[in-house]
Design an enzyme around this catalytic site. Sequence first.
Site, PDB file in Angstrom:
ATOM      1  N   HIS A  17       0.847  -1.206   0.000  1.00 37.74           N
ATOM      2  CA  HIS A  17       0.000   0.000   0.000  1.00 37.74           C
ATOM      3  C   HIS A  17       0.880   1.253   0.000  1.00 37.74           C
ATOM      4  O   HIS A  17       0.649   2.198  -0.756  1.00 37.74           O
ATOM      5  CB  HIS A  17      -0.861   0.062   1.268  1.00 37.74           C
ATOM      6  CG  HIS A  17      -1.974  -0.930   1.358  1.00 37.74           C
ATOM      7  ND1 HIS A  17      -2.217  -1.677   2.485  1.00 37.74           N
ATOM      8  CD2 HIS A  17      -2.940  -1.274   0.472  1.00 37.74           C
ATOM      9  CE1 HIS A  17      -3.279  -2.440   2.298  1.00 37.74           C
ATOM     10  NE2 HIS A  17      -3.739  -2.229   1.065  1.00 37.74           N
ATOM     11  N   ARG A  92      -2.530  -5.605  -8.248  1.00 35.94           N
ATOM     12  CA  ARG A  92      -1.498  -6.631  -8.113  1.00 35.94           C
ATOM     13  C   ARG A  92      -1.661  -7.617  -9.277  1.00 35.94           C
ATOM     14  O   ARG A  92      -1.487  -7.268 -10.418  1.00 35.94           O
ATOM     15  CB  ARG A  92      -1.605  -7.310  -6.743  1.00 35.94           C
ATOM     16  CG  ARG A  92      -1.259  -6.376  -5.586  1.00 35.94           C
ATOM     17  CD  ARG A  92      -1.663  -6.948  -4.264  1.00 35.94           C
ATOM     18  NE  ARG A  92      -3.110  -7.133  -4.220  1.00 35.94           N
ATOM     19  CZ  ARG A  92      -3.798  -7.554  -3.179  1.00 35.94           C
ATOM     20  NH1 ARG A  92      -3.176  -7.865  -2.069  1.00 35.94           N
ATOM     21  NH2 ARG A  92      -5.108  -7.671  -3.239  1.00 35.94           N
ATOM     22  N   SER A 130      -3.141  -7.448   3.098  1.00 35.20           N
ATOM     23  CA  SER A 130      -3.385  -7.284   4.541  1.00 35.20           C
ATOM     24  C   SER A 130      -3.835  -8.613   5.142  1.00 35.20           C
ATOM     25  O   SER A 130      -3.442  -8.957   6.265  1.00 35.20           O
ATOM     26  CB  SER A 130      -4.463  -6.223   4.784  1.00 35.20           C
ATOM     27  OG  SER A 130      -4.042  -4.983   4.302  1.00 35.20           O
TER      28      SER A 130
END
Length: 162
Positions: A17, A92, A130
């Site tokens: 991020h 991604r 995450s």
Amino acid sequence: MKRGVCPGTFDPITSGHLDIIERAAGLLDELIVGVALSPDKGGGPLFGIEDRVAFVEGATTHLSNVSVRPFDTLLVDFAERESATAIIKGLRAMTDFEREFQMAALNWRLDSKVETMFIMAIPEYMYLSSSAVKEIARHGGSVRGLVPQHVAAALERTFGAR
Ligand code: PNS
């Protein structure tokens, strides 16, 4: 003045991020990182909104044109409230594409004045999420380097360091 918003749940912010935020900040005059409340995401975020905002703030102190705000509205309404004309998202692998494509199309339908733009993750962070970070930390693995240092410390406090 080119102002953009970079939205996410940031539960917690990862090095991936941060890389996207740094690169977006270099392209725009101002970048507002929008931390979504996202109460329903994956059974509810691990960290509360104040912590998630503080983690992003702590990671972006070196970026003078970046500010961080929580939001609990439609993303396009948040962008309009912040007078931003671009939504910046990280992309991604192909697995992100379907969901991001859908969100970009719906956001365009909701407000076509706000442009969604994607920045490709660098290869080092293509695999990083995450959720993966939380799973590693939950099982006592090291998350050093995958998240900013103060976030690694918070994960260790939450799950107990090995
Ligand atoms: O980090 P995430 O969880 O992938 O981020 C998702 C986020 C916060 C960008 C998305 O859920 C969002 O935009 N939420 C705000 C509500 C909204 O506008 N929903 C409609 C998008 S099509």
